[in-house]
Design a protein around this motif. Sequence first.
Motif, PDB file in Angstrom:
ATOM      1  N   ILE A 149       4.885  14.403   8.988  1.00  0.00           N
ATOM      2  CA  ILE A 149       4.383  13.155   8.417  1.00  0.00           C
ATOM      3  C   ILE A 149       5.186  11.964   8.942  1.00  0.00           C
ATOM      4  O   ILE A 149       4.626  10.909   9.234  1.00  0.00           O
ATOM      5  CB  ILE A 149       4.420  13.220   6.875  1.00  0.00           C
ATOM      6  CG1 ILE A 149       3.379  14.236   6.388  1.00  0.00           C
ATOM      7  CG2 ILE A 149       4.156  11.849   6.266  1.00  0.00           C
ATOM      8  CD1 ILE A 149       3.404  14.495   4.907  1.00  0.00           C
TER       9      ILE A 149
ATOM     10  N   HIS B  78       0.821  -1.209   0.000  1.00  0.00           N
ATOM     11  CA  HIS B  78       0.000   0.000   0.000  1.00  0.00           C
ATOM     12  C   HIS B  78       0.854   1.258   0.000  1.00  0.00           C
ATOM     13  O   HIS B  78       0.540   2.239  -0.656  1.00  0.00           O
ATOM     14  CB  HIS B  78      -0.923   0.005   1.222  1.00  0.00           C
ATOM     15  CG  HIS B  78      -2.319  -0.404   0.892  1.00  0.00           C
ATOM     16  ND1 HIS B  78      -2.708  -1.717   0.860  1.00  0.00           N
ATOM     17  CD2 HIS B  78      -3.403   0.326   0.559  1.00  0.00           C
ATOM     18  CE1 HIS B  78      -3.990  -1.777   0.530  1.00  0.00           C
ATOM     19  NE2 HIS B  78      -4.430  -0.554   0.344  1.00  0.00           N
ATOM     20  N   MET B  79       1.940   1.194   0.773  1.00  0.00           N
ATOM     21  CA  MET B  79       2.817   2.358   0.877  1.00  0.00           C
ATOM     22  C   MET B  79       3.500   2.631  -0.474  1.00  0.00           C
ATOM     23  O   MET B  79       3.629   3.782  -0.893  1.00  0.00           O
ATOM     24  CB  MET B  79       3.861   2.104   1.962  1.00  0.00           C
ATOM     25  CG  MET B  79       4.519   3.350   2.472  1.00  0.00           C
ATOM     26  SD  MET B  79       3.334   4.323   3.427  1.00  0.00           S
ATOM     27  CE  MET B  79       3.926   5.929   3.184  1.00  0.00           C
TER      28      MET B  79
ATOM     29  N   PHE C  48       9.143   2.055   5.411  1.00  0.00           N
ATOM     30  CA  PHE C  48       8.790   3.342   4.818  1.00  0.00           C
ATOM     31  C   PHE C  48       9.859   3.750   3.815  1.00  0.00           C
ATOM     32  O   PHE C  48       9.571   4.217   2.717  1.00  0.00           O
ATOM     33  CB  PHE C  48       8.648   4.390   5.929  1.00  0.00           C
ATOM     34  CG  PHE C  48       8.154   5.718   5.444  1.00  0.00           C
ATOM     35  CD1 PHE C  48       6.831   5.885   5.053  1.00  0.00           C
ATOM     36  CD2 PHE C  48       9.002   6.813   5.379  1.00  0.00           C
ATOM     37  CE1 PHE C  48       6.363   7.108   4.606  1.00  0.00           C
ATOM     38  CE2 PHE C  48       8.548   8.041   4.933  1.00  0.00           C
ATOM     39  CZ  PHE C  48       7.224   8.185   4.553  1.00  0.00           C
TER      40      PHE C  48
ATOM     41  N   LYS D 203       6.735  18.553   7.934  1.00  0.00           N
ATOM     42  CA  LYS D 203       5.291  18.575   8.073  1.00  0.00           C
ATOM     43  C   LYS D 203       4.788  17.641   9.159  1.00  0.00           C
ATOM     44  O   LYS D 203       3.604  17.587   9.428  1.00  0.00           O
ATOM     45  CB  LYS D 203       4.645  18.159   6.744  1.00  0.00           C
ATOM     46  CG  LYS D 203       4.755  19.200   5.666  1.00  0.00           C
ATOM     47  CD  LYS D 203       4.189  18.623   4.396  1.00  0.00           C
ATOM     48  CE  LYS D 203       3.315  19.623   3.678  1.00  0.00           C
ATOM     49  NZ  LYS D 203       2.612  18.974   2.556  1.00  0.00           N
TER      50      LYS D 203
ATOM     51  N   ALA E 297       0.950   4.106  -2.761  1.00  0.00           N
ATOM     52  CA  ALA E 297       0.711   5.512  -2.413  1.00  0.00           C
ATOM     53  C   ALA E 297       1.842   6.384  -2.947  1.00  0.00           C
ATOM     54  O   ALA E 297       1.606   7.484  -3.453  1.00  0.00           O
ATOM     55  CB  ALA E 297       0.576   5.667  -0.900  1.00  0.00           C
TER      56      ALA E 297
ATOM     57  N   ARG F 298       1.364   6.940  -6.646  1.00  0.00           N
ATOM     58  CA  ARG F 298       0.294   7.911  -6.883  1.00  0.00           C
ATOM     59  C   ARG F 298       0.802   9.322  -6.678  1.00  0.00           C
ATOM     60  O   ARG F 298       0.564  10.208  -7.476  1.00  0.00           O
ATOM     61  CB  ARG F 298      -0.858   7.659  -5.891  1.00  0.00           C
ATOM     62  CG  ARG F 298      -1.724   6.492  -6.264  1.00  0.00           C
ATOM     63  CD  ARG F 298      -3.108   6.706  -5.649  1.00  0.00           C
ATOM     64  NE  ARG F 298      -3.984   5.622  -6.029  1.00  0.00           N
ATOM     65  CZ  ARG F 298      -4.453   4.731  -5.168  1.00  0.00           C
ATOM     66  NH1 ARG F 298      -4.132   4.800  -3.895  1.00  0.00           N
ATOM     67  NH2 ARG F 298      -5.251   3.770  -5.579  1.00  0.00           N
ATOM     68  N   MET F 299       1.534   9.500  -5.569  1.00  0.00           N
ATOM     69  CA  MET F 299       2.001  10.840  -5.248  1.00  0.00           C
ATOM     70  C   MET F 299       2.962  11.346  -6.314  1.00  0.00           C
ATOM     71  O   MET F 299       2.914  12.502  -6.704  1.00  0.00           O
ATOM     72  CB  MET F 299       2.669  10.847  -3.876  1.00  0.00           C
ATOM     73  CG  MET F 299       1.667  10.706  -2.758  1.00  0.00           C
ATOM     74  SD  MET F 299       2.443  10.911  -1.138  1.00  0.00           S
ATOM     75  CE  MET F 299       3.019   9.266  -0.822  1.00  0.00           C
TER      76      MET F 299
ATOM     77  N   ARG G 253       1.190  12.264  -9.526  1.00  0.00           N
ATOM     78  CA  ARG G 253       0.358  13.467  -9.405  1.00  0.00           C
ATOM     79  C   ARG G 253       1.169  14.713  -9.107  1.00  0.00           C
ATOM     80  O   ARG G 253       0.631  15.808  -9.129  1.00  0.00           O
ATOM     81  CB  ARG G 253      -0.669  13.261  -8.290  1.00  0.00           C
ATOM     82  CG  ARG G 253      -1.704  12.229  -8.671  1.00  0.00           C
ATOM     83  CD  ARG G 253      -2.636  11.960  -7.525  1.00  0.00           C
ATOM     84  NE  ARG G 253      -3.449  10.793  -7.779  1.00  0.00           N
ATOM     85  CZ  ARG G 253      -4.237  10.244  -6.872  1.00  0.00           C
ATOM     86  NH1 ARG G 253      -4.298  10.772  -5.673  1.00  0.00           N
ATOM     87  NH2 ARG G 253      -4.933   9.177  -7.170  1.00  0.00           N
ATOM     88  N   ASN G 254       2.432  14.525  -8.811  1.00  0.00           N
ATOM     89  CA  ASN G 254       3.267  15.681  -8.501  1.00  0.00           C
ATOM     90  C   ASN G 254       3.881  16.217  -9.791  1.00  0.00           C
ATOM     91  O   ASN G 254       4.902  15.745 -10.257  1.00  0.00           O
ATOM     92  CB  ASN G 254       4.355  15.267  -7.505  1.00  0.00           C
ATOM     93  CG  ASN G 254       5.182  16.438  -7.056  1.00  0.00           C
ATOM     94  OD1 ASN G 254       5.100  17.529  -7.625  1.00  0.00           O
ATOM     95  ND2 ASN G 254       5.981  16.234  -6.031  1.00  0.00           N
TER      96      ASN G 254
ATOM     97  N   TYR H 138       8.624  15.661   4.502  1.00  0.00           N
ATOM     98  CA  TYR H 138       7.893  14.754   5.385  1.00  0.00           C
ATOM     99  C   TYR H 138       8.212  15.052   6.841  1.00  0.00           C
ATOM    100  O   TYR H 138       7.341  15.008   7.708  1.00  0.00           O
ATOM    101  CB  TYR H 138       8.265  13.295   5.112  1.00  0.00           C
ATOM    102  CG  TYR H 138       7.750  12.764   3.796  1.00  0.00           C
ATOM    103  CD1 TYR H 138       6.781  13.444   3.070  1.00  0.00           C
ATOM    104  CD2 TYR H 138       8.224  11.565   3.287  1.00  0.00           C
ATOM    105  CE1 TYR H 138       6.321  12.948   1.873  1.00  0.00           C
ATOM    106  CE2 TYR H 138       7.766  11.063   2.085  1.00  0.00           C
ATOM    107  CZ  TYR H 138       6.824  11.753   1.378  1.00  0.00           C
ATOM    108  OH  TYR H 138       6.368  11.258   0.196  1.00  0.00           O
TER     109      TYR H 138
END
Lengths: 358, 324
Positions: free
Chosen positions: A192, A6-7, A206, A190, A10, A13-14, A17-18, A187
């Motif tokens: 995260i 999943h990570m 991670f 922020k 993700a 996707r990021m 989209r960036n 990260y």
Amino acid sequence: MKPLLHMILANYRMTVRNRMALFWNLAFPMIFIVLFGFLFSTDFEVDIGIAGADTNATSEEIAGQLETISAFDVATGTADGELQALEDGNRSVVIVFEPGEQPEQVAAQVYYDESNPQQSQIALSAVQQFLDQINLDALDGPRTVTVTTAPVSTNDLRYIDFLVPGILAMSIMNSGLIGLASAFVTYREKGILRRIKATPFPLSQFIVARIASQLTIALAQAVVLIGLAKLLFDLRIDGNLINVFIMVIIGSTAFLSLGFVISSFAKNQEAADALANAFAFPMLFLAGVFFPVDSAPAWLQPITRAMPLRYLADAMRDLMVRGATLPDEWFNILIMVVTATVGLLLSLRLFKWEASTA
Amino acid sequence: MTSTQAQRGATSDTTAIRAVIQVVQLHKRYGDFTAVDHIDLEVGDDEIFGILGPNGAGKTTTLEMIEGLREPDGGMIEVNGIDAIREPNRVKHLIGVQLQTTSLFDHLTVRELIALFAALYDADTSSERIDQLLALVSLEEKSDARANQLSGGQQQRLSIALALVNDPEIVFLDEPTTGLDPQARRNLWDVISGLRAAGKTIVLTTHYMEEAEVLCDRVAIMDTGRIIACDTPLRLIQSLEQEATIRARVARGLDLDQFRELPGVIDAEIAEDQLSIRTHDVQTSLTALLALATEIDLRLDNLATTNANLEDVFLNLTGRSLRE
């Protein structure tokens, strides 16, 4: 496995989209290839028009020699016809042979296009060099035109063939150093990373997820850039592409780990970008991406040898256009592996979950 | 709200609560600064436990040590019988965490973020489950928005949803309503009350006394790393023996003693032109104040009385205001 997958997903996707990152990762190197490819491809294919090649044995010999050089595209015709072609922009230079003072001598008049100085300058100097060589040989020997020595040092490697592996190495460095460093610092800034720490998901996974997605992106970069260069400029590929892709992964890992080191030092994203660029920028010019550094002055050699990018660029070039295999590149690979290991150990020691509050 | 009030009355009378969190002599220093100074805490099952205190009191540090984000210098933490200092990872599976400041990954939608965090706990990532979580925090309409497109209140609700992905027994909320407008704050209170109704234990920190009073079954008041009081809001307020504060704007340079000597008055003070009189008997003190005003021809502007609240408790315990 499910959390890790999943990570990774993700992360994909990021990245997709960036737009900013996409530009730096794909569009930027593509622009380089297209720009430099078109800019220099014409320079390296010199169109030569020859008139009066049949004047005597000497002129025939010279014309024959010229035709064997792959960088020269030779056309023969009448003097009027060829000069017209030069005016029309279809020739870089035109050589008109006329009988010389002695039977075996020829006089060569070289015409060039003044309105296109850059291109004709290169063509002119190439032809000049070639003719000088013949004359030089003529001084030494008894006969004027037994010119069998290698005339001009034009390599069969076109600039685009030299450039593309370099650009590939450059984009691997950029996405590794700059992409990873600024992502991780952001990260951390922020919060995260702290939020991830509050879950049972381990830090190592991670990092693995991030590396996995970056490696895939590096491979995509390689496919797109090589494909583009093949399509537009008929890029020469002498090596096995599988080896090239393996080298992409090895090189990416090395620069990702350097990116980690930078992310551990930098306090905020601006600092990370600045630090990464401070590393990347000199390497762009001194590591043999855009032009060979083998002929750089001796005092510069140790500097270029200290740059990891040089080894990656060399390896990419050998594997892509010089037909080398991975074992041939053991030294460059070793440098990459050492860089990756040292970087990773260093960054794990320096890793911080949160921005220092001090 | 009436059912919440009734429930709170009930728990406040029960002394034998099952402790799901037990903290003993917990302490943490940063250099010379003592962030948390040997505190003891006990949080019961199914209660909303609030830690109230000003900024820098040590609330967040306390919470993050229980959550396993910070290592304590000493003391004991037990969550559901598990040693949280030795086995933080086991505890992380049991609890849900909302941190004070988290912005999330840009470029992911609300739905994707919830699914991602659910996956990180290896919990249910089905779309039904995500719909359920979205409904719980009223973010159904924002499910396809990016996290950075949400308002402050929506972001806080999203981070509460993320704290619930693993269906935890205990939920930690660190200043969940800080920075929100009153409407968004009330919405969030409803969400949090809903969680308790769903059988979760909630530990939250706040520096809003109103929030602690409305929402919490029990409140620990924290200041300079120590817990200075811990009880139900009602009992904390009752312990003051103060009924209300009478406030008015008056001319400057008045003699304070004449107010302190009024019947029923605990203490009086004047800050600039603002007179405040703390009393344990509003009717007596107010009548006497009005009589005094007439007698000395004193003008009382914006005369008002406020019932005693946790703010007064904090003031009484520390001599400082919570807002300072």
